[in-house]
Scaffold this active site. Structure first.
Site, PDB file in Angstrom:
ATOM      1  N   LYS A 125       0.831  -1.185   0.448  1.00  0.00           N
ATOM      2  CA  LYS A 125      -0.001  -0.103   0.104  1.00  0.00           C
ATOM      3  C   LYS A 125       1.218   1.186   0.210  1.00  0.00           C
ATOM      4  O   LYS A 125       1.501   0.681   0.447  1.00  0.00           O
ATOM      5  CB  LYS A 125      -1.125   0.043   1.438  1.00  0.00           C
ATOM      6  N   SER A 205      -9.743   1.765   3.117  1.00  0.00           N
ATOM      7  CA  SER A 205      -8.190   2.280   2.573  1.00  0.00           C
ATOM      8  C   SER A 205      -7.531   1.452   1.169  1.00  0.00           C
ATOM      9  O   SER A 205      -6.893   1.989   1.189  1.00  0.00           O
ATOM     10  CB  SER A 205      -7.649   3.670   3.389  1.00  0.00           C
ATOM     11  N   SER A 229     -10.416  -1.149   7.707  1.00  0.00           N
ATOM     12  CA  SER A 229      -9.152  -0.646   6.650  1.00  0.00           C
ATOM     13  C   SER A 229      -8.461  -1.821   5.342  1.00  0.00           C
ATOM     14  O   SER A 229      -8.136  -1.767   4.988  1.00  0.00           O
ATOM     15  CB  SER A 229      -8.424   0.585   6.342  1.00  0.00           C
TER      16      SER A 229
END
Length: 532
Positions: A125, A205, A229
């Protein structure tokens, strides 16, 4: 019984998966939505199906010389090139990926492999620092020079021989910027799409990490979570996501929201791969206080659920079709010998009222400290001004209300804040501990997500999903595994464990995954009509 390390537990789990064939996903067509021949980068000619293969299977092939990390890495790079334009999950690939793979191949030839992740491609990420690639948190404010040093978890991955394949898109600033954000959108990467239905949202996210795994663009990926997330994107994209116990994985070098709740964690297409990745991320650390593993902790097999007690927290607010998935899930678990009882953890309204104000204070402290280490805006006030001066930061949604509220929030030294965080810690842990003790549970289970909503910049998200909050605030582990579908849209089952019971939760999760057998490949449908 004595304590066992996370690494030791994963050995047992992996051995069981090889012996039983679990928990690999069921076979599916390779081309999204067509059922035709595999896209560029498939290793079908070498007997490897990227959708189904597990890390132990890959390592067995690399050990006998029938597969190389270079071939595997090339396959994933080619698949990214072919598939990523549909979903916008991968921001960039690492130009050194093939050199990393070649080094792993040399270690395999010499018999000097560093463990199960040696030669395995991993996506990160883009809020995880990398010394040689930009780390942006999705914001143009950080899109310049790379941080210059790896996050601690990246160092662990490199030391284990993993191939850093690239960086994934995310909800900008991990969805902690606007009051009504759109998950999966960032000014750097645009909008990530859900591979199952392209006009639907991937949840935030860690949206890019989850969507990339659903599309088989990497073997594993790293997500981060403050509250939901990892587990919501995993559920909404039909993959596995593990939010570790707080402190099990180092926060150093990860763009922060709150040191009280933030953690990075593994995402994968099966629990075995997630467990192996966690063992590396955590340095094989013991499960921690209260983490003793008894003889009832059996790996995934036909009897892995027999005698287990699971508390089902239904969350009817997510709608009757999600509730029907939970009913079918409970029936399957009972048929496998588990006892399923319905529960409602207490204190949820109070947790919801306190969490956000506490996070505002913590974000101001954490982001000021992080920005001071990077080029660009040096604190939150400067970041707010940057966004006002750059129209590209407002192309999906204009707001930065959370930034502004955090700037005005009480400092973390104030009695007001300290009282909030102390109450949050107490109530969140009691909500789990008291529920598990009262019903003698091995885990609490609930829906991880609603069916994916349509992506809409003007409206923002529709993501009030309370199941992730108790474990996120308490710092306890949670694990999302595929549970079923509402039409074409995946729904995950969220399993919540006790304090530092990550290994036990992963073992249970592998058995649940094997029994539910709910994974199926995405079809990349353009739409399925309006939200349900």
């Amino acid at each position: 019984m004595g304590k066992r390390s996370t690494a030791a537990m994963t050995v047992a789990l992996v051995a069981a998966s090889l012996a039983t064939g679990a928990p690999g996903p069921s076979a599916q067509a390779d081309v999204p939505g067509t059922g035709g021949p595999p896209p560029a980068g498939s290793l079908r000619t070498l007997g490897v199906d990227l959708d189904r293969v597990t890390i132990p299977e890959l390592q067995r092939r690399m050990a006998d010389g029938s597969l190389t990390s270079s071939a595997l890495t090339t396959a994933y790079l080619q698949r990214i090139e072919a598939v990523n334009p549909r979903i916008h999950a991968v921001l960039r690939t690492d130009p050194t990926a093939l050199r990393q793979a070649a080094a792993s191949d040399a270690r395999h030839r010499r018999g000097e492999t560093r463990g199960p992740l040696d030669g395995i491609p991993v996506l990160l990420k883009d809020n995880v620092n990398t010394r040689d690639m930009p780390t942006t948190a999705g914001s143009l404010a950080l899109a310049g020079r790379p941080p210059g040093a790896d996050a601690a978890l990246v160092t662990r991955l490199r030391d284990a021989g993993a191939v850093i394949l690239g960086k994934t898109n995310l909800s900008e600033w991990a969805n902690f910027r606007a009051a009504k954000p759109t998950s999966g959108w960032s000014a750097v990467g645009g909008q990530t799409n859900n591979p199952y239905v392209l006009d639907r949202n991937p949840c935030g996210s860690s949206s890019g990490s989850a969507a990339a795994l659903a599309a088989s663009l990497s073997q594993v990926a790293i997500g981060t979570e403050t509250d939901g997330s990892i587990v919501c994107p995993a559920g909404m994209n039909g993959v596995v996501g593990h939010k570790p116990s707080l402190g099990l994985v180092s926060q150093a070098g990860v763009v922060p929201i709150s040191a009280e709740q933030d953690t990075a964690g593994p995402m994968a297409r099966n629990v075995t791969d997630a467990a192996l990745t966690l063992a590396v991320l955590s340095g094989g650390r013991a499960t921690g206080p209260g983490g003793s593993v008894g003889p009832t902790d059996r790996p995934a097999n036909a009897d892995g659920l027999r005698g287990r007690r699971i508390g089902l927290w239904r969350l009817p607010s997510l709608g009757p079709r999600v509730d029907a998935v939970m009913t079918r899930t409970a029936e399957k678990l009972r048929a496998a010998g588990a006892e399923v009882v319905e529960v409602t953890p207490p204190h949820q309204e109070r947790l919801a009222a306190l969490e956000f104000p506490a996070l505002l204070s913590e974000f101001h402290r954490e982001i000021d400290a992080y920005l001071a280490t990077r080029e660009g805006p040096r604190d939150l006030a400067a970041l707010i001004e940057f966004n006002r001066a750059h129209p590209a930061e407002r192309t999906c949604f204009a707001g930065q209300e959370l930034f502004e509220q955090a700037l005005a929030a009480p400092p973390t030294t104030s009695p007001e804040y300290r009282a909030m965080r102390a109450e949050l810690k107490d109530l969140s842990r009691r909500s789990i501990d008291e529920t598990m003790a009262a019903h003698h549970l091995d885990a609490i289970a609930s829906p991880a997500n609603p069916p994916a909503w349509t992506t809409d910049c003007a409206r923002g998200d529709n993501d009030v999903i309370p199941s992730s909050t108790p474990a996120a605030v308490a710092g306890y582990p949670s694990l999302s595994v595929p549970a079923g579908f509402v039409g074409e849209l995946p729904v995950g089952l969220l399993l919540i464990g006790g304090d530092h019971q990550d290994a036990r939760l992963l073992t249970l999760g592998a058995a649940v995954e094997h029994r539910l057998d709910a994974w199926r490949a995405p079809r990349y449908l353009p739409s399925v009509g309006p939200d349900m």
